[in-house]
Write a protein that holds these residues in place. Structure first.
Motif, PDB file in Angstrom:
ATOM      1  N   GLY A 184      46.848  -6.465  44.565  1.00  0.00           N
ATOM      2  CA  GLY A 184      48.153  -6.453  45.015  1.00  0.00           C
ATOM      3  C   GLY A 184      48.964  -7.669  45.563  1.00  0.00           C
ATOM      4  O   GLY A 184      50.381  -7.491  45.475  1.00  0.00           O
ATOM      5  N   PHE A 201      54.388 -10.262  49.456  1.00  0.00           N
ATOM      6  CA  PHE A 201      54.956  -9.251  48.573  1.00  0.00           C
ATOM      7  C   PHE A 201      53.456  -8.544  48.979  1.00  0.00           C
ATOM      8  O   PHE A 201      52.139  -8.573  47.637  1.00  0.00           O
ATOM      9  CB  PHE A 201      55.121  -9.708  47.271  1.00  0.00           C
ATOM     10  CG  PHE A 201      56.778 -10.393  47.595  1.00  0.00           C
ATOM     11  CD1 PHE A 201      57.825  -9.716  48.062  1.00  0.00           C
ATOM     12  CD2 PHE A 201      56.026 -11.164  47.568  1.00  0.00           C
ATOM     13  CE1 PHE A 201      59.001 -10.826  48.920  1.00  0.00           C
ATOM     14  CE2 PHE A 201      57.494 -12.475  48.368  1.00  0.00           C
ATOM     15  CZ  PHE A 201      58.551 -11.900  48.389  1.00  0.00           C
ATOM     16  N   ASN A 202      53.185  -6.663  48.436  1.00  0.00           N
ATOM     17  CA  ASN A 202      52.061  -6.609  48.496  1.00  0.00           C
ATOM     18  C   ASN A 202      52.928  -5.137  47.464  1.00  0.00           C
ATOM     19  O   ASN A 202      53.447  -4.067  47.128  1.00  0.00           O
ATOM     20  CB  ASN A 202      51.617  -5.102  49.585  1.00  0.00           C
ATOM     21  CG  ASN A 202      50.255  -4.121  49.986  1.00  0.00           C
ATOM     22  OD1 ASN A 202      50.348  -4.222  47.947  1.00  0.00           O
ATOM     23  ND2 ASN A 202      50.485  -4.043  50.438  1.00  0.00           N
ATOM     24  N   MET A 203      52.702  -5.564  45.979  1.00  0.00           N
ATOM     25  CA  MET A 203      52.942  -5.119  44.781  1.00  0.00           C
ATOM     26  C   MET A 203      52.101  -3.704  45.068  1.00  0.00           C
ATOM     27  O   MET A 203      52.774  -2.843  44.157  1.00  0.00           O
ATOM     28  CB  MET A 203      52.822  -5.585  42.952  1.00  0.00           C
ATOM     29  CG  MET A 203      53.470  -6.829  43.539  1.00  0.00           C
ATOM     30  SD  MET A 203      53.260  -7.670  41.944  1.00  0.00           S
ATOM     31  CE  MET A 203      54.857  -7.531  41.395  1.00  0.00           C
ATOM     32  N   ASN A 204      50.758  -3.533  45.006  1.00  0.00           N
ATOM     33  CA  ASN A 204      50.387  -2.815  45.129  1.00  0.00           C
ATOM     34  C   ASN A 204      51.001  -0.901  45.655  1.00  0.00           C
ATOM     35  O   ASN A 204      50.611   0.027  45.128  1.00  0.00           O
ATOM     36  CB  ASN A 204      49.232  -2.373  45.762  1.00  0.00           C
ATOM     37  CG  ASN A 204      47.732  -2.399  44.797  1.00  0.00           C
ATOM     38  OD1 ASN A 204      47.792  -2.124  43.719  1.00  0.00           O
ATOM     39  ND2 ASN A 204      46.797  -2.920  44.988  1.00  0.00           N
ATOM     40  N   LYS A 205      51.755  -1.231  46.644  1.00  0.00           N
ATOM     41  CA  LYS A 205      52.621  -0.388  46.934  1.00  0.00           C
ATOM     42  C   LYS A 205      53.176   1.010  45.910  1.00  0.00           C
ATOM     43  O   LYS A 205      53.246   1.449  46.848  1.00  0.00           O
ATOM     44  CB  LYS A 205      53.090  -0.793  47.930  1.00  0.00           C
ATOM     45  CG  LYS A 205      52.903  -0.772  49.813  1.00  0.00           C
ATOM     46  CD  LYS A 205      54.064  -1.344  50.787  1.00  0.00           C
ATOM     47  CE  LYS A 205      53.554  -1.297  51.823  1.00  0.00           C
ATOM     48  NZ  LYS A 205      54.386  -1.195  53.082  1.00  0.00           N
ATOM     49  N   LEU A 206      53.866   0.044  44.955  1.00  0.00           N
ATOM     50  CA  LEU A 206      54.256   0.697  44.556  1.00  0.00           C
ATOM     51  C   LEU A 206      52.968   0.799  42.740  1.00  0.00           C
ATOM     52  O   LEU A 206      54.362   0.579  41.462  1.00  0.00           O
ATOM     53  CB  LEU A 206      55.638   0.181  43.642  1.00  0.00           C
ATOM     54  CG  LEU A 206      56.994  -0.307  44.963  1.00  0.00           C
ATOM     55  CD1 LEU A 206      57.967  -0.902  44.636  1.00  0.00           C
ATOM     56  CD2 LEU A 206      57.321   1.301  45.210  1.00  0.00           C
ATOM     57  N   ASN A 207      52.079   0.632  43.225  1.00  0.00           N
ATOM     58  CA  ASN A 207      51.333   1.091  42.450  1.00  0.00           C
ATOM     59  C   ASN A 207      51.225   0.088  40.891  1.00  0.00           C
ATOM     60  O   ASN A 207      50.850   0.544  39.894  1.00  0.00           O
ATOM     61  CB  ASN A 207      51.287   2.322  41.596  1.00  0.00           C
ATOM     62  CG  ASN A 207      50.134   3.688  42.334  1.00  0.00           C
ATOM     63  OD1 ASN A 207      49.357   3.005  43.205  1.00  0.00           O
ATOM     64  ND2 ASN A 207      51.047   4.767  42.824  1.00  0.00           N
ATOM     65  N   ILE A 208      51.809  -1.422  41.521  1.00  0.00           N
ATOM     66  CA  ILE A 208      51.569  -1.961  40.027  1.00  0.00           C
ATOM     67  C   ILE A 208      50.959  -3.318  40.707  1.00  0.00           C
ATOM     68  O   ILE A 208      50.706  -3.671  41.882  1.00  0.00           O
ATOM     69  CB  ILE A 208      52.946  -2.460  39.633  1.00  0.00           C
ATOM     70  CG1 ILE A 208      53.721  -4.021  41.037  1.00  0.00           C
ATOM     71  CG2 ILE A 208      53.673  -1.034  38.987  1.00  0.00           C
ATOM     72  CD1 ILE A 208      55.417  -3.697  40.078  1.00  0.00           C
ATOM     73  N   ASN A 209      51.308  -4.433  39.442  1.00  0.00           N
ATOM     74  CA  ASN A 209      50.158  -5.442  39.835  1.00  0.00           C
ATOM     75  C   ASN A 209      50.217  -6.433  38.405  1.00  0.00           C
ATOM     76  O   ASN A 209      50.265  -6.384  37.803  1.00  0.00           O
ATOM     77  CB  ASN A 209      49.099  -4.907  39.780  1.00  0.00           C
ATOM     78  CG  ASN A 209      47.423  -5.775  40.826  1.00  0.00           C
ATOM     79  OD1 ASN A 209      47.892  -7.431  41.315  1.00  0.00           O
ATOM     80  ND2 ASN A 209      46.142  -5.249  40.718  1.00  0.00           N
ATOM     81  N   ALA A 245      61.332  -6.728  40.365  1.00  0.00           N
ATOM     82  CA  ALA A 245      60.200  -7.228  39.071  1.00  0.00           C
ATOM     83  C   ALA A 245      60.076  -6.315  37.827  1.00  0.00           C
ATOM     84  O   ALA A 245      60.219  -4.870  38.112  1.00  0.00           O
ATOM     85  CB  ALA A 245      58.735  -7.042  39.613  1.00  0.00           C
TER      86      ALA A 245
END
Lengths: 173, 555
Positions: free
Chosen positions: B353, B375-383, B422
């Motif tokens: 993420g 950025f931590n995209m996993n916080k919004l469950n995307i990757n 994104a």
């Protein structure tokens, strides 16, 4: 409409509604962003991009999300066994089928407050409160489906979900 | 219950389920795309109109351009030795000169196309207009051995390579949608040589005014296949023009070609066996450390700047590079993507993420990197995993496993701390298990469109009219090169207003000399934006020999 027709149609509509969850459940929708959906991100850290910094200290509870090739891992579809390895180890320190791990929120001593943070059972998500997995020590996860298909996860994103819960997401591919 | 009642129940159930089912699927895949503003796609109308206006204006105006008009000082030639890219080519005596100067590298004008290839053997072409996918086309039957697909966007379409040497070519305009294998040898070819599990990593380049595919496979093997020299530039499958060897290490999993120096680099997964290079001119092995960032060492991004260093096991899942020929490799990185407008390099973590964005110089020049963010995209469950730039500030990222295509961009090109947007613009309905370039980000440049914001100039005054603009360019080989086989077009306008038409300007002076441009939109008007479009004419590669361009605003 005749009464004799109204009743069967009403029964049919009610029965159709009863079957709705099954018709939609055909294709898991979790983690499938909708086209047109816009996400905004702020940097979690400026001038620090080392992935290791993403791993916070282990906390009493671990909120674990596991994705099999992007989709939620599923006990009904492959039910993979997860093998957790520490660095430089060739045998896993913990092996568990997903069907067992997904109920860990019931069996690992989680408090009701901690369980509430799950917002109800979610596919591919569990909560582990007995410290059996310290994510900071995990170097690799190997997953083997009931058909023998293997996928791997090497690095994990973690963040602090609450004061005592660390969230970790393992992506297997 | 009689038969009539029973049938009524069944009918009603079917209706409810059908309605529910259609709503399930439409919300998944059929939703409207996001915002409509911005992007080069929206300028198509004005561009086509420009050709007409431009031709009329350009010939006449071009004659004027042969001599420097009175009042337009040509400036002082700057010592172009080892200066930074943003340093001016010509400077001005500020006591006599009113206005400002800006210097930029060329920004590629790509075709706003995105390709996605999934493990189901499907290839999808997505054409963007603004930030929305306006058209998709799909082809099937793209099969081969296990593993992902290597892709490279060419001038006329895309080449796809599947494990074992199964090569496919699609022209989005002329190739009929459907099963590619049924379309014959023009669209499908099995390359002799690769073993069943060899990955064959393909690129396209220009050499001696001709177009080629080049691909590495096996243990350091490299083959070259010629392409047609006219649109749609189809590969001449079945013809091997040249072969070479880069060494004995396994490679072909991922690759990058330095289009300037014509050097092909490739490595196996995670750079597990190291990295190899081959000089395409001589077909001889070339050390990757000869890349521009070959000896670069970062003091605070050591893991992220493995670059061309041959450190087995420490590289990215898939190697890539930037338009300056720097090799981008980093430990723990899925892949990098170079973004031309903001001059940033985007890094996707390996399934964790992570998305990190660096100023490009942090991976090749600036030892102590600042101004980067993660950025931590996993916080919004995307990757995102595979990434490829569009050349205009936007980066495309693919969600492995899920198939979502994201269009990403900085909220502010100049300030990373403001974050990124994104937007999910399409779903491929399959796993985009793919490598390298799926937008044309690393293809040789045939067209550039560079925007100059005059308000970035320190001495510029928005209250004064611009009398005209000066255009200066610097050749990579040094001063004195002629401006050959390149078409120059410009347009000047106020930010936020309609861009207007491009107008041609002919008789551009040699490298480091200044050409004064007095087109109708750029002469005696208030404007703060200048777009410069350069188009390669013929089969030459002179556009790629331009190191940087300078715009001078005379006020």
């Amino acid at each position: 409409m005749k009464k004799t027709m109204f009743i069967p149609i009403a029964i049919g509509i009610l029965a159709g509604i009863w079957f709705l969850p099954f018709s939609c459940a055909r294709e898991p929708k979790f983690y499938l962003p909708k086209v047109g959906q816009k996400y905004s991100f702020l940097p979690v850290q400026m001038n620090n991009s080392n992935p290791e910094k993403y791993v916070h200290e282990d906390l009493p509870a671990l909120h674990l999300t596991v994705r099999w090739g992007g989709r939620a891992v599923d006990k009904e579809n492959g039910n993979p066994t997860l093998n957790f390895y520490k660095k430089d180890q060739t045998t896993p320190f913990y092996s568990v089928p997903w069907s067992e791990l997904e109920t860990a929120y019931k069996t690992s001593g989680c408090s009701s407050d901690q369980i509430e943070t799950l917002d109800g059972p979610m596919p591919g998500v569990t909560l582990i409160c007995d410290g059996r997995i310290k994510i900071s020590e995990v170097a690799q996860v190997e997953a083997v489906s009931d058909k023998g298909e293997k996928k791997y996860g090497y690095e994990f994103s973690t963040y602090k979900r609450s004061d005592d819960i660390l969230a970790a997401i393992i992506q297997l591919y | 219950m009689n038969l009539k009642s029973f049938l009524s129940i069944i009918f009603a159930m079917a209706c409810v389920i059908a309605v529910a089912f259609s709503s399930c699927t439409s919300t998944e895949f059929g939703g409207k795309s996001g915002p409509k503003k911005g992007g080069k796609g929206g300028t198509n109308k004005t561009e086509s109109g420009a050709a007409e206006t431009g031709e009329d204006d350009s010939d006449e105006a071009g004659e004027e351009g042969t001599e420097t008009p009175p009042g337009f000082e040509p400036g002082t030639l700057f010592d172009t030795g080892d200066k930074e890219p943003e340093d001016p080519i010509r400077e001005f005596d500020t006591e006599k000169f009113a206005g400002g100067i800006l210097v930029k590298l060329l920004e590629p004008d790509q075709k706003n196309q995105i390709w996605g290839v999934t493990t189901k053997g499907e290839a999808t072409y997505m054409r963007l207009e603004g930030d929305e996918v306006k058209e998709t086309k799909k082809w099937t039957g793209i099969t081969g051995g296990d593993g992902g697909a290597r892709t490279y966007v060419t001038e006329g379409g895309i080449v796809i390579s599947k494990t074992g040497g199964h090569l496919y070519w699609i022209d989005p305009e002329s190739t009929p949608q459907g099963d590619l294998k049924k379309l014959g040898a023009k669209h499908y070819f099995k390359l002799d040589g690769p073993a069943g599990d060899d990955r064959v990593c393909v690129v396209s380049y220009k050499r001696d005014k001709k177009r080629f595919l080049g691909m590495g496979y096996g243990k350091g093997k490299f083959v070259e296949i010629p392409m047609d020299n006219s649109a749609p530039f189809a590969p001449q499958f079945g013809t091997i023009s040249r072969e070479g060897s880069a060494g004995t290490k396994q490679w072909g999993y991922s690759c990058f070609v330095d289009q300037d120096r014509l050097i092909y680099y490739s490595q196996w997964v995670n750079m597990s066996e190291g990295i190899l290079g081959i000089d395409i001119d001589t077909m001889k092995a070339k050390s990757p450390t000869s890349a521009p960032n070959g000896s670069f060492k970062s003091t605070n991004l050591a893991k992220e700047t493995v670059g061309p260093k041959d450190e087995p096991g420490k590289g990215s899942y898939a190697v890539t590079g930037d338009r300056d020929g720097n090799i981008l490799n980093g430990t723990g990185i899925y892949t990098y993507g170079f973004e031309s407008r903001s001059k940033t390099i985007w890094a996707a973590g390996k399934g964790n993420g992570l998305l990190a964005i660096y100023p490009a110089k942090c991976l090749s020049k600036e030892a102590n990197c600042t101004g980067f963010g993660s950025f931590n995209m996993n916080k919004l469950n995307i990757n995102v995993g595979p990434m490829s730039g569009l050349g205009d500030g936007r980066m495309i990222g693919m969600f492995r496993g899920v198939g979502t295509v994201f269009l990403m961009k900085l909220k502010d090109d100049k300030d990373l701390s403001k974050g990124i947007d994104a937007t999910a613009i399409h779903n491929l309905e399959g796993d985009p298990y793919m490598y390298t370039d799926f937008t044309g980000a690393t293809l040789y440049m045939t067209k550039s469109e560079t925007t100059f914001e005059l308000s970035d100039m320190e001495e510029y005054s928005s209250k004064r009219e611009n009398r005209g603009i000066g255009f200066t360019w610097l050749d990579k080989k040094g001063k004195g090169q002629a401006f050959e086989d390149i078409q120059l077009e410009v347009r000047c306008y106020k930010n936020g207003e309609r861009e207007g038409s491009y107008e041609k300007w002919t008789k551009v002076k040699d490298s480091t000399e200044q050409t004064v441009i007095l087109t109708s939109s750029c002469k005696d008007k208030k404007f703060n934006q200048v777009d410069v479009r350069l188009t390669q004419l013929g089969d030459n590669d002179t556009l790629m020999q331009i190191k940087k361009i300078q715009v001078t605003a005379y006020q």
